[in-house]
Design a protein around this motif. Sequence first.
Motif, PDB file in Angstrom:
ATOM      1  N   ASP A 185      -5.191  12.458  12.118  1.00 59.31           N
ATOM      2  CA  ASP A 185      -5.442  12.771  13.530  1.00 59.31           C
ATOM      3  C   ASP A 185      -4.445  13.795  14.054  1.00 59.31           C
ATOM      4  O   ASP A 185      -3.364  14.004  13.494  1.00 59.31           O
ATOM      5  CB  ASP A 185      -5.356  11.490  14.374  1.00 59.31           C
ATOM      6  CG  ASP A 185      -3.958  10.945  14.411  1.00 59.31           C
ATOM      7  OD1 ASP A 185      -3.336  10.967  15.485  1.00 59.31           O
ATOM      8  OD2 ASP A 185      -3.473  10.498  13.350  1.00 59.31           O
ATOM      9  N   GLY A 186      -4.814  14.455  15.158  1.00 57.43           N
ATOM     10  CA  GLY A 186      -4.046  15.576  15.689  1.00 57.43           C
ATOM     11  C   GLY A 186      -2.627  15.206  16.097  1.00 57.43           C
ATOM     12  O   GLY A 186      -1.682  15.959  15.830  1.00 57.43           O
ATOM     13  N   ILE A 187      -2.454  14.046  16.733  1.00 65.72           N
ATOM     14  CA  ILE A 187      -1.121  13.682  17.220  1.00 65.72           C
ATOM     15  C   ILE A 187      -0.169  13.468  16.052  1.00 65.72           C
ATOM     16  O   ILE A 187       0.961  13.950  16.049  1.00 65.72           O
ATOM     17  CB  ILE A 187      -1.209  12.409  18.099  1.00 65.72           C
ATOM     18  CG1 ILE A 187      -2.118  12.691  19.299  1.00 65.72           C
ATOM     19  CG2 ILE A 187       0.170  11.996  18.581  1.00 65.72           C
ATOM     20  CD1 ILE A 187      -2.371  11.514  20.192  1.00 65.72           C
ATOM     21  N   THR A 188      -0.648  12.779  15.026  1.00 63.83           N
ATOM     22  CA  THR A 188       0.180  12.572  13.841  1.00 63.83           C
ATOM     23  C   THR A 188       0.559  13.903  13.227  1.00 63.83           C
ATOM     24  O   THR A 188       1.717  14.128  12.845  1.00 63.83           O
ATOM     25  CB  THR A 188      -0.590  11.725  12.807  1.00 63.83           C
ATOM     26  OG1 THR A 188      -0.940  10.481  13.405  1.00 63.83           O
ATOM     27  CG2 THR A 188       0.248  11.460  11.572  1.00 63.83           C
ATOM     28  N   LEU A 189      -0.434  14.808  13.157  1.00 65.91           N
ATOM     29  CA  LEU A 189      -0.196  16.114  12.543  1.00 65.91           C
ATOM     30  C   LEU A 189       0.846  16.903  13.336  1.00 65.91           C
ATOM     31  O   LEU A 189       1.726  17.548  12.748  1.00 65.91           O
ATOM     32  CB  LEU A 189      -1.520  16.878  12.456  1.00 65.91           C
ATOM     33  CG  LEU A 189      -1.649  17.861  11.307  1.00 65.91           C
ATOM     34  CD1 LEU A 189      -1.304  17.233   9.981  1.00 65.91           C
ATOM     35  CD2 LEU A 189      -3.055  18.432  11.263  1.00 65.91           C
ATOM     36  N   SER A 190       0.763  16.845  14.672  1.00 65.98           N
ATOM     37  CA  SER A 190       1.753  17.609  15.439  1.00 65.98           C
ATOM     38  C   SER A 190       3.143  16.973  15.295  1.00 65.98           C
ATOM     39  O   SER A 190       4.141  17.685  15.244  1.00 65.98           O
ATOM     40  CB  SER A 190       1.337  17.748  16.904  1.00 65.98           C
ATOM     41  OG  SER A 190       1.010  16.505  17.446  1.00 65.98           O
ATOM     42  N   HIS A 191       3.195  15.635  15.205  1.00 65.62           N
ATOM     43  CA  HIS A 191       4.479  14.985  14.915  1.00 65.62           C
ATOM     44  C   HIS A 191       5.027  15.496  13.592  1.00 65.62           C
ATOM     45  O   HIS A 191       6.222  15.752  13.440  1.00 65.62           O
ATOM     46  CB  HIS A 191       4.302  13.464  14.801  1.00 65.62           C
ATOM     47  CG  HIS A 191       4.515  12.739  16.091  1.00 65.62           C
ATOM     48  ND1 HIS A 191       5.736  12.684  16.714  1.00 65.62           N
ATOM     49  CD2 HIS A 191       3.661  12.043  16.881  1.00 65.62           C
ATOM     50  CE1 HIS A 191       5.621  11.978  17.828  1.00 65.62           C
ATOM     51  NE2 HIS A 191       4.365  11.584  17.958  1.00 65.62           N
ATOM     52  N   SER A 192       4.126  15.624  12.614  1.00 67.17           N
ATOM     53  CA  SER A 192       4.557  15.990  11.276  1.00 67.17           C
ATOM     54  C   SER A 192       5.024  17.447  11.252  1.00 67.17           C
ATOM     55  O   SER A 192       5.917  17.809  10.481  1.00 67.17           O
ATOM     56  CB  SER A 192       3.410  15.710  10.311  1.00 67.17           C
ATOM     57  OG  SER A 192       3.104  16.819   9.544  1.00 67.17           O
ATOM     58  N   LEU A 193       4.424  18.291  12.110  1.00 65.94           N
ATOM     59  CA  LEU A 193       4.877  19.699  12.210  1.00 65.94           C
ATOM     60  C   LEU A 193       6.239  19.755  12.901  1.00 65.94           C
ATOM     61  O   LEU A 193       7.167  20.413  12.428  1.00 65.94           O
ATOM     62  CB  LEU A 193       3.861  20.521  12.998  1.00 65.94           C
ATOM     63  CG  LEU A 193       2.653  20.996  12.198  1.00 65.94           C
ATOM     64  CD1 LEU A 193       1.607  21.605  13.121  1.00 65.94           C
ATOM     65  CD2 LEU A 193       3.086  22.019  11.149  1.00 65.94           C
ATOM     66  N   ALA A 194       6.350  19.025  14.028  1.00 61.82           N
ATOM     67  CA  ALA A 194       7.607  19.052  14.784  1.00 61.82           C
ATOM     68  C   ALA A 194       8.754  18.481  13.949  1.00 61.82           C
ATOM     69  O   ALA A 194       9.899  18.923  14.077  1.00 61.82           O
ATOM     70  CB  ALA A 194       7.440  18.248  16.070  1.00 61.82           C
ATOM     71  N   GLY A 195       8.430  17.533  13.083  1.00 64.06           N
ATOM     72  CA  GLY A 195       9.495  16.884  12.310  1.00 64.06           C
ATOM     73  C   GLY A 195       9.732  17.527  10.962  1.00 64.06           C
ATOM     74  O   GLY A 195      10.338  16.925  10.078  1.00 64.06           O
ATOM     75  N   ARG A 196       9.260  18.775  10.766  1.00 59.77           N
ATOM     76  CA  ARG A 196       9.397  19.434   9.444  1.00 59.77           C
ATOM     77  C   ARG A 196      10.877  19.638   9.110  1.00 59.77           C
ATOM     78  O   ARG A 196      11.722  19.712   9.999  1.00 59.77           O
ATOM     79  CB  ARG A 196       8.649  20.767   9.466  1.00 59.77           C
ATOM     80  CG  ARG A 196       9.303  21.840  10.318  1.00 59.77           C
ATOM     81  CD  ARG A 196       8.391  23.057  10.463  1.00 59.77           C
ATOM     82  NE  ARG A 196       9.040  24.106  11.262  1.00 59.77           N
ATOM     83  CZ  ARG A 196       9.067  24.103  12.592  1.00 59.77           C
ATOM     84  NH1 ARG A 196       8.505  23.121  13.283  1.00 59.77           N
ATOM     85  NH2 ARG A 196       9.665  25.099  13.252  1.00 59.77           N
ATOM     86  N   HIS A 197      11.154  19.696   7.816  1.00 63.36           N
ATOM     87  CA  HIS A 197      12.541  19.936   7.419  1.00 63.36           C
ATOM     88  C   HIS A 197      12.584  20.917   6.267  1.00 63.36           C
ATOM     89  O   HIS A 197      11.633  21.000   5.465  1.00 63.36           O
ATOM     90  CB  HIS A 197      13.245  18.621   7.050  1.00 63.36           C
ATOM     91  CG  HIS A 197      12.475  17.760   6.133  1.00 63.36           C
ATOM     92  ND1 HIS A 197      12.396  17.997   4.791  1.00 63.36           N
ATOM     93  CD2 HIS A 197      11.685  16.676   6.361  1.00 63.36           C
ATOM     94  CE1 HIS A 197      11.629  17.099   4.227  1.00 63.36           C
ATOM     95  NE2 HIS A 197      11.165  16.281   5.157  1.00 63.36           N
ATOM     96  N   PRO A 198      13.682  21.675   6.163  1.00 63.18           N
ATOM     97  CA  PRO A 198      13.771  22.699   5.112  1.00 63.18           C
ATOM     98  C   PRO A 198      13.752  22.070   3.726  1.00 63.18           C
ATOM     99  O   PRO A 198      14.264  20.962   3.539  1.00 63.18           O
ATOM    100  CB  PRO A 198      15.126  23.371   5.373  1.00 63.18           C
ATOM    101  CG  PRO A 198      15.850  22.488   6.320  1.00 63.18           C
ATOM    102  CD  PRO A 198      14.870  21.629   7.002  1.00 63.18           C
ATOM    103  N   ILE A 199      13.110  22.756   2.804  1.00 65.50           N
ATOM    104  CA  ILE A 199      13.056  22.260   1.426  1.00 65.50           C
ATOM    105  C   ILE A 199      14.374  22.598   0.733  1.00 65.50           C
ATOM    106  O   ILE A 199      14.808  23.748   0.740  1.00 65.50           O
ATOM    107  CB  ILE A 199      11.878  22.897   0.673  1.00 65.50           C
ATOM    108  CG1 ILE A 199      10.562  22.467   1.336  1.00 65.50           C
ATOM    109  CG2 ILE A 199      11.890  22.492  -0.800  1.00 65.50           C
ATOM    110  CD1 ILE A 199       9.345  23.099   0.733  1.00 65.50           C
ATOM    111  N   LYS A 200      14.987  21.570   0.174  1.00 69.53           N
ATOM    112  CA  LYS A 200      16.242  21.807  -0.554  1.00 69.53           C
ATOM    113  C   LYS A 200      15.921  22.098  -2.011  1.00 69.53           C
ATOM    114  O   LYS A 200      15.245  21.293  -2.655  1.00 69.53           O
ATOM    115  CB  LYS A 200      17.138  20.565  -0.453  1.00 69.53           C
ATOM    116  CG  LYS A 200      17.766  20.424   0.911  1.00 69.53           C
ATOM    117  CD  LYS A 200      18.358  19.033   1.078  1.00 69.53           C
ATOM    118  CE  LYS A 200      18.405  18.638   2.539  1.00 69.53           C
ATOM    119  NZ  LYS A 200      18.144  17.205   2.741  1.00 69.53           N
ATOM    120  N   LEU A 201      16.354  23.245  -2.491  1.00 67.80           N
ATOM    121  CA  LEU A 201      16.084  23.599  -3.896  1.00 67.80           C
ATOM    122  C   LEU A 201      17.327  23.418  -4.758  1.00 67.80           C
ATOM    123  O   LEU A 201      18.423  23.313  -4.256  1.00 67.80           O
ATOM    124  CB  LEU A 201      15.585  25.050  -3.969  1.00 67.80           C
ATOM    125  CG  LEU A 201      14.183  25.293  -3.401  1.00 67.80           C
ATOM    126  CD1 LEU A 201      13.850  26.772  -3.434  1.00 67.80           C
ATOM    127  CD2 LEU A 201      13.140  24.513  -4.188  1.00 67.80           C
TER     128      LEU A 201
END
Lengths: 201, 201
Positions: A185-201
Amino acid sequence: MYSSLLLEKLREALRCLPGVGPKSAQRMVFHLLQRDRDGGIRLAQALTQAMLEINHCSDCRTFTEQPICSICTNPRRQKSGQICIVESPADIYAIEQTAQFDGRYFVLMGHLSPLDGIGPDEIGLKRLQERLKNEKIEEVILGTNPTVEGEATANYIAEICAHYGVMASRIAHGVPVGSELEMVDGITLSHSLAGRHPIKL
Amino acid sequence: MYSSLLLEKLREALRCLPGVGPKSAQRMVFHLLQRDRDGGIRLAQALTQAMLEINHCSDCRTFTEQPICSICTNPRRQKSGQICIVESPADIYAIEQTAQFDGRYFVLMGHLSPLDGIGPDEIGLKRLQERLKNEKIEEVILGTNPTVEGEATANYIAEICAHYGVMASRIAHGVPVGSELEMVDGITLSHSLAGRHPIKL
């Protein structure tokens, strides 16, 4: 009209279990009588003991027959300095199964719901404040449900934590592992975008 | 690891109920502890009483806490002279709900199954023969399940009835009311054709 009053009584009594209607209650009665009377007796004993002896832990408010539950008295867990706040004892089960958390818990037994008359006192925040004041707590993890009431309760507790100078964190909301992006659902997806974090390589 | 041994014990004990897995057992435990402790106590009492006191009616073998069940002792039902033979006490419930049958019952508590060691003695046919001999029975209605074992059992009992000069009848097999003909399986449909009856105008 039927042949046994006790049978009727048991059928009615089984209806107190969630998800048990008249048909499944009847199935349970006949199963126990025909195949597992010992199991029925054991169930009756376990029920009586549990209903009479299980109370709330005076530290974390979860269900226990001891004054303080075994998680709260565990020295290793006391050392961690983390407290995870959840809405119900069932949530403790869920978190324990991940084996990722080594701190203690605090069970609200509900969430703030002013319309139903459930305020800070009803969900035990007085006891939580005592603990924040008296114990050495480094972090409070807010594990309330991701619902409107759960969020409101989390925010309210975060403010209390700030007052006592304790860090409060909220569990991450986002796309569940194994799901498909187009079905989320859209709300979960926007939470998931807002909570993104940099990928550690 | 969890906070309460009694809670674990109750969760395990609930698994003796048919259709209750670990998740629903946990849901039941928390529901009872949080919302319905009185219901839990009542259930424990009803269970103990039922498991210890319910036995078999010495006339019809159904479950009852009396020596003879209330259906067998009912004079109106004794007068009818009909005995309906069913496989389990649950079948009595089903038939009683139709309110179409006013005779007595005889419960086999199973069906003939020689491979499992269930012969005529195990399903109480000795007691049935006594009754056929000593009571004034006009008709035996064979209400065993429409399965291979149920049919075999019905035939076996029909032969016993013939020996005692009592009429034996079999409940009708056919298309269930409200179903669609194209969805009904072939065997049922052929039963329904073979069992056709003239329309009375």
